[in-house]
Design a protein around this motif. Structure first.
Motif, PDB file in Angstrom:
ATOM      1  N   ARG A   1      22.690  52.047 -53.336  1.00 28.28           N
ATOM      2  CA  ARG A   1      24.029  52.490 -53.736  1.00 28.28           C
ATOM      3  C   ARG A   1      24.131  52.689 -55.253  1.00 28.28           C
TER       4      ARG A   1
ATOM      5  N   ASN B   1      24.604  49.303 -56.852  1.00 28.84           N
ATOM      6  CA  ASN B   1      23.674  48.201 -56.587  1.00 28.84           C
ATOM      7  C   ASN B   1      22.812  47.893 -57.809  1.00 28.84           C
ATOM      8  N   ARG B   2      22.594  46.608 -58.063  1.00 26.84           N
ATOM      9  CA  ARG B   2      21.806  46.203 -59.216  1.00 26.84           C
ATOM     10  C   ARG B   2      21.002  44.947 -58.897  1.00 26.84           C
TER      11      ARG B   2
ATOM     12  N   LEU C   1      20.878  49.244 -50.466  1.00 20.42           N
ATOM     13  CA  LEU C   1      20.306  48.742 -51.719  1.00 20.42           C
ATOM     14  C   LEU C   1      20.062  49.873 -52.712  1.00 20.42           C
TER      15      LEU C   1
ATOM     16  N   ARG D   1      17.722  49.389 -61.062  1.00 23.15           N
ATOM     17  CA  ARG D   1      18.787  50.147 -60.412  1.00 23.15           C
ATOM     18  C   ARG D   1      18.210  51.220 -59.485  1.00 23.15           C
TER      19      ARG D   1
ATOM     20  N   ASP E   1      13.379  50.040 -49.641  1.00 23.22           N
ATOM     21  CA  ASP E   1      14.702  49.433 -49.490  1.00 23.22           C
ATOM     22  C   ASP E   1      15.523  50.176 -48.443  1.00 23.22           C
TER      23      ASP E   1
ATOM     24  N   SER F   1      31.503  48.001 -58.072  1.00 21.37           N
ATOM     25  CA  SER F   1      32.117  48.257 -56.772  1.00 21.37           C
ATOM     26  C   SER F   1      33.165  47.201 -56.467  1.00 21.37           C
TER      27      SER F   1
ATOM     28  N   GLU G   1      28.626  43.010 -59.185  1.00 27.70           N
ATOM     29  CA  GLU G   1      29.053  44.407 -59.221  1.00 27.70           C
ATOM     30  C   GLU G   1      30.536  44.535 -59.558  1.00 27.70           C
TER      31      GLU G   1
ATOM     32  N   GLY H   1      28.505  46.895 -48.523  1.00 27.69           N
ATOM     33  CA  GLY H   1      27.279  46.511 -49.205  1.00 27.69           C
ATOM     34  C   GLY H   1      27.468  45.854 -50.556  1.00 27.69           C
ATOM     35  N   SER H   2      28.719  45.720 -51.002  1.00 27.83           N
ATOM     36  CA  SER H   2      28.977  45.150 -52.333  1.00 27.83           C
ATOM     37  C   SER H   2      28.378  43.753 -52.456  1.00 27.83           C
ATOM     38  N   GLN H   3      27.814  43.464 -53.628  1.00 28.79           N
ATOM     39  CA  GLN H   3      27.186  42.178 -53.878  1.00 28.79           C
ATOM     40  C   GLN H   3      27.729  41.572 -55.173  1.00 28.79           C
TER      41      GLN H   3
ATOM     42  N   GLY I   1      17.493  51.468 -56.132  1.00 29.08           N
ATOM     43  CA  GLY I   1      16.803  51.287 -54.870  1.00 29.08           C
ATOM     44  C   GLY I   1      15.467  52.016 -54.816  1.00 29.08           C
TER      45      GLY I   1
END
Length: 291
Positions: free
Chosen positions: A265, A268-269, A263, A253, A259, A84, A95, A90-92, A255
């Motif tokens: 998405r 999301n990982r 989380l 992976r 959650d 992302s 990613e 929500g990007s972490q 969620g």
């Protein structure tokens, strides 16, 4: 002249539709006109190791599809943008976007169920979900064939798959992280495979999470009661997190029921996870190596 052009456009569109074999359940076999349409599903019998092929989506209401059989969907080869952007909701960290190519593979349409686990292991005593504290998930000691396996460590999963694979033509494996996200997205670039909506009324049709199910205390059954993504895969968001691998390292992976939606998405990982990590939110989905 206009009528002739319109006719040519319609004929061309019809030829493309026939050559692609339509959508949804996919195609298979040969049509009356001799056009070959690829098989879209394989069904693995866990008791014998036999693999049968199907042109269309098999009957998912049969009890066997969450006990003695696993249905796999053909995921065509292709490329996609994994991860992302930093500005995405929500990007972490971890990613970072990259274009990734994926070869054709076969992914289970459902998460691994408790019924599948019994058939896979042949051991009614080895139940990972019974090793979870009841405080973590209501009713964890209960067994229900159509409920997903949870409380499963990466090493337990890898060990049981290796044991089952012995002497079998078709081989089971844990998906790679790229395979998982490519299949989850099913051609989408949005937060989720249904789009960007966080509305529980929308997301709840596809996903089980804290935001979509009031008072959720554990994973819901698998079996197609919710809406699938664009390639007929269910619960790629929510219900239980799914073990995957990147360079041999375990990652979670998708969620889970405990959650929030962000989380769950597509990008999301959860990385740097211990191989012996056991949690009420952790389950699995398998890949079949074609015999």
């Amino acid at each position: 002249m206009k009528n002739l052009i319109l006719l040519l456009v319609l004929v061309s569109a019809l030829m493309i539709a026939v050559s692609c074999g339509g959508g949804g359940g996919g195609g298979g076999g040969s049509s009356g006109g001799g056009t070959t349409v690829p098989v879209s599903y394989r069904v693995l019998d866990l008791s014998t190791g036999a693999v049968t092929e199907s042109v269309t989506l098999p009957n998912l209401s049969a009890a066997s599809v969450t006990t003695s059989q696993i249905v796999f969907r053909r995921i065509p080869a292709g490329s996609f943008v994994m991860g992302s952007s930093a500005s995405s909701l929500g990007s972490q960290a971890g990613e970072t976007q990259a274009t990734v190519s994926v070869s054709e593979f076969w992914l289970a349409v459902f998460e691994l169920s408790q019924g599948h686990w019994y058939s896979l292991t042949g051991d009614g005593l080895d139940t990972p979900w019974r090793k979870i504290s009841p405080a973590s998930v209501t009713g964890s000691p209960a067994t229900l064939a159509s409920r997903p396996v949870f409380g499963l460590t990466y090493d337990e999963l890898a060990l049981r798959i290796a044991a089952w694979n012995t002497g079998k033509t078709g081989q089971l494996s844990i998906p790679s992280e790229a395979q998982w996200e490519y299949a989850c997205r099913a051609g989408t670039t949005s937060l989720f495979n249904w789009g960007d909506s966080l509305d529980p009324a929308v997301a709840g049709q596809f996903s089980v999470s804290q935001d979509t199910t009031v008072g959720v205390t554990g994973p819901d059954v698998v079996g197609g009661s919710r809406i699938s993504n664009g390639v007929n895969l269910w619960d790629m968001h929510g219900n239980v997190r799914e073990w995957v691998t990147t360079s041999g390292q375990p990652v979670l992976r998708g969620g889970a029921w405990g959650d929030n939606l962000l989380l769950s998405r597509s990008a999301n990982r959860i990385s740097s996870v211990d191989r012996a990590f056991r949690h009420a939110l952790s389950g699995a989905r398998l890949v079949l190596t074609a015999p």
